[in-house]
Design an enzyme around this catalytic site. Structure first.
Site, PDB file in Angstrom:
ATOM      1  N   TYR A  56       0.837  -1.211   0.000  1.00  0.00           N
ATOM      2  CA  TYR A  56       0.000   0.000   0.000  1.00  0.00           C
ATOM      3  C   TYR A  56       0.864   1.251   0.000  1.00  0.00           C
ATOM      4  O   TYR A  56       1.563   1.562   0.969  1.00  0.00           O
ATOM      5  CB  TYR A  56      -0.951   0.027   1.203  1.00  0.00           C
ATOM      6  CG  TYR A  56      -1.893  -1.139   1.250  1.00  0.00           C
ATOM      7  CD1 TYR A  56      -2.302  -1.791   0.079  1.00  0.00           C
ATOM      8  CD2 TYR A  56      -2.391  -1.619   2.447  1.00  0.00           C
ATOM      9  CE1 TYR A  56      -3.156  -2.873   0.109  1.00  0.00           C
ATOM     10  CE2 TYR A  56      -3.260  -2.704   2.491  1.00  0.00           C
ATOM     11  CZ  TYR A  56      -3.632  -3.329   1.315  1.00  0.00           C
ATOM     12  OH  TYR A  56      -4.475  -4.400   1.353  1.00  0.00           O
ATOM     13  N   HIS A 121      -0.060 -11.951   1.058  1.00  0.00           N
ATOM     14  CA  HIS A 121      -0.868 -10.972   0.333  1.00  0.00           C
ATOM     15  C   HIS A 121      -1.251 -11.484  -1.063  1.00  0.00           C
ATOM     16  O   HIS A 121      -0.392 -11.767  -1.875  1.00  0.00           O
ATOM     17  CB  HIS A 121      -0.058  -9.674   0.185  1.00  0.00           C
ATOM     18  CG  HIS A 121      -0.886  -8.470  -0.116  1.00  0.00           C
ATOM     19  ND1 HIS A 121      -0.359  -7.197  -0.105  1.00  0.00           N
ATOM     20  CD2 HIS A 121      -2.201  -8.320  -0.428  1.00  0.00           C
ATOM     21  CE1 HIS A 121      -1.306  -6.334  -0.394  1.00  0.00           C
ATOM     22  NE2 HIS A 121      -2.429  -6.982  -0.613  1.00  0.00           N
TER      23      HIS A 121
HETATM   24  P1  NAD Z   1     -13.351   0.065   0.782  1.00  0.00           P
HETATM   25  O1  NAD Z   1     -14.508  -0.615   0.157  1.00  0.00           O
HETATM   26  O2  NAD Z   1     -13.210  -0.017   2.253  1.00  0.00           O
HETATM   27  O3  NAD Z   1     -13.353   1.586   0.290  1.00  0.00           O
HETATM   28  C1  NAD Z   1     -12.394   2.511   0.755  1.00  0.00           C
HETATM   29  C2  NAD Z   1     -12.629   3.870   0.104  1.00  0.00           C
HETATM   30  O4  NAD Z   1     -13.879   4.398   0.551  1.00  0.00           O
HETATM   31  C3  NAD Z   1     -11.585   4.918   0.490  1.00  0.00           C
HETATM   32  O5  NAD Z   1     -11.382   5.785  -0.617  1.00  0.00           O
HETATM   33  C4  NAD Z   1     -12.229   5.685   1.625  1.00  0.00           C
HETATM   34  O6  NAD Z   1     -11.776   7.017   1.697  1.00  0.00           O
HETATM   35  C5  NAD Z   1     -13.682   5.641   1.229  1.00  0.00           C
HETATM   36  N1  NAD Z   1     -14.592   5.655   2.406  1.00  0.00           N
HETATM   37  C6  NAD Z   1     -14.452   5.001   3.576  1.00  0.00           C
HETATM   38  N2  NAD Z   1     -15.526   5.222   4.367  1.00  0.00           N
HETATM   39  C7  NAD Z   1     -16.370   6.026   3.674  1.00  0.00           C
HETATM   40  C8  NAD Z   1     -17.635   6.581   3.940  1.00  0.00           C
HETATM   41  N3  NAD Z   1     -18.270   6.343   5.090  1.00  0.00           N
HETATM   42  N4  NAD Z   1     -18.217   7.364   2.989  1.00  0.00           N
HETATM   43  C9  NAD Z   1     -17.608   7.592   1.807  1.00  0.00           C
HETATM   44  N5  NAD Z   1     -16.399   7.095   1.480  1.00  0.00           N
HETATM   45  C10 NAD Z   1     -15.780   6.304   2.409  1.00  0.00           C
HETATM   46  O7  NAD Z   1     -12.045  -0.533   0.082  1.00  0.00           O
HETATM   47  P2  NAD Z   1     -10.570  -0.843   0.573  1.00  0.00           P
HETATM   48  O8  NAD Z   1      -9.963   0.320   1.267  1.00  0.00           O
HETATM   49  O9  NAD Z   1      -9.868  -1.420  -0.589  1.00  0.00           O
HETATM   50  O10 NAD Z   1     -10.756  -2.033   1.624  1.00  0.00           O
HETATM   51  C11 NAD Z   1     -10.649  -1.865   2.997  1.00  0.00           C
HETATM   52  C12 NAD Z   1      -9.312  -2.339   3.562  1.00  0.00           C
HETATM   53  O11 NAD Z   1      -9.241  -3.756   3.480  1.00  0.00           O
HETATM   54  C13 NAD Z   1      -8.073  -1.845   2.802  1.00  0.00           C
HETATM   55  O12 NAD Z   1      -7.716  -0.549   3.218  1.00  0.00           O
HETATM   56  C14 NAD Z   1      -7.068  -2.898   3.190  1.00  0.00           C
HETATM   57  O13 NAD Z   1      -6.563  -2.651   4.489  1.00  0.00           O
HETATM   58  C15 NAD Z   1      -7.926  -4.166   3.207  1.00  0.00           C
HETATM   59  N6  NAD Z   1      -7.890  -4.888   1.910  1.00  0.00           N
HETATM   60  C16 NAD Z   1      -7.047  -5.934   1.786  1.00  0.00           C
HETATM   61  C17 NAD Z   1      -6.932  -6.592   0.578  1.00  0.00           C
HETATM   62  C18 NAD Z   1      -5.962  -7.740   0.464  1.00  0.00           C
HETATM   63  O14 NAD Z   1      -5.315  -8.073   1.401  1.00  0.00           O
HETATM   64  N7  NAD Z   1      -5.844  -8.358  -0.694  1.00  0.00           N
HETATM   65  C19 NAD Z   1      -7.692  -6.190  -0.510  1.00  0.00           C
HETATM   66  C20 NAD Z   1      -8.578  -5.145  -0.361  1.00  0.00           C
HETATM   67  C21 NAD Z   1      -8.672  -4.496   0.871  1.00  0.00           C
END
Ligand code: NAD
Length: 320
Positions: A56, A121
């Protein structure tokens, strides 16, 4: 805050988990001072699970999170990853040597002596045999050193998780975009298996990586165009009814009782507040049914990710 057991790890985690990928500017530039305020606010309001990765922001998210957590490390459960980089001239490296070095590098950036949950990952980019015979054994060995406490896997295709759970005694599994308003197939394939095995289930991307927000998907979003178009339609549909689609999406995801923690990406206090407010709120059944009906033609549409042999059946090309 509501807390749940993370499988048989014995850890007790908040049902909203802090996804730190936005701290690495994965969704666009952020204000680091606001990012720190978001982390502080989250901890002060009971969020105790933080998920990050070297990938990230190509180490930026770990650097920032490590700085923000100084003096607060013992109040959080910290999860990071190995294997996916896209810096230093290498995209993926699941070898024993690299993942052991990776853990040491993460410990430094995160300014800590231990990682609570170390995860491989995006295992779909690796060779199945290497993950089973080399990567996971290397991480399981590390438990004895105290550098890591628990070992998990992450990724997008679901069938690969079922396979790994049957072969290696892992502690956690994290999947993303597979349980939210657009896709609930996690429950058809992974949830019962993880539950029966006592593997902690972590659901990431409840907003479908920003599709389910007013702002909409980032340019790099892998979903087919028809999914993104439907996202814009449901956001408008909710807006016309005075509801923020993100609220409905969070309420829906957080209602899942077998998920230990739902990881939502955050870098703003306002979003942390909104996402905490969604806890325990039942989605309006009528609105939910209408939104699910609009989504129905593209529900559970899955895109290709990783090596072809690791894809779920029926996966379509990215951004098609
Ligand atoms: P998400 O669906 O959580 O969306 C995040 C986005 O939405 C960001 O731009 C954030 O600013 C915005 N957001 C958050 N809360 C909001 C709200 N209440 N209203 C409007 N916008 C909002 O997607 P993500 O960040 O990809 O997934 C969450 C977390 O999960 C990641 O940060 C990561 O830590 C983890 N993740 C891991 C993997 C992996 O290991 N392969 C893959 C995807 C995500």
């Amino acid at each position: 805050m509501i807390y749940r057991k993370l499988g048989r790890t014995g850890l007790t985690v908040s049902i909203v988990g802090f996804g730190a990928s936005p701290l690495g500017a994965e969704f666009g530039k952020i204000d680091p001072a606001e990012g720190k305020r978001a982390v502080d606010y989250a901890i002060d309001h009971g969020i105790n699970y933080f998920d990050v990765a070297p990938y990230y922001g190509r180490t930026l998210a770990e650097e920032r999170l490590g700085a923000f957590l100084q003096g607060k490390r013992d109040r959080v459960i910290l999860a990071t990853k190995v294997g996916r980089y896209q810096y230093g001239g290498v995209d993926f490296d699941y070898s024993r040597q690299r993942v052991l070095r990776s853990v040491d590098e993460s410990l430094q950036r995160l300014r800590t002596d231990w990682i609570d949950v170390i995860q491989v990952h995006d295992i779909e980019f690796g060779d199945r045999r290497q993950i089973i015979e080399e990567t996971l054994p290397a991480l399981l060995d590390l438990k004895k050193t105290g550098k890591v406490r628990f070992v998990g896997i992450t990724g997008y295709p679901l069938h690969q998780f079922v396979d790994i759970i049957q072969h290696v005694p892992i502690d956690t599994v994290l999947t993303y975009c597979r349980y939210n308003l657009f896709d609930t197939s996690m429950d058809d394939i992974l949830t019962p298996v993880a539950k029966a095995a006592g593997v902690g289930l972590i659901n990431a991307s409840p907003l479908h990586m920003r599709v389910l927000t007013e702002k909409g998907a980032p340019d790099w979003h892998p979903a087919p165009k028809r999914v993104l178009e439907t996202g814009r339609r449901v956001a408008a549909f909710c807006r016309e009814r005075g509801v923020d689609i993100a609220d409905l999406a969070m309420q829906f995801a957080l209602a899942h009782e077998d998920v230990a923690t739902t990881l939502v990406g955050m870098s703003k206090v306002r979003h942390v507040q909104m996402n905490i407010r969604a806890i325990g709120v039942k989605p309006d059944p009528e609105l939910l049914a209408q939104v699910r009906e609009i989504i129905a033609p593209v529900a559970n549409v899955v895109w290709m990710e990783g090596r072809p042999e690791n894809n779920d059946p029926g996966a379509v090309p990215k951004r098609s």
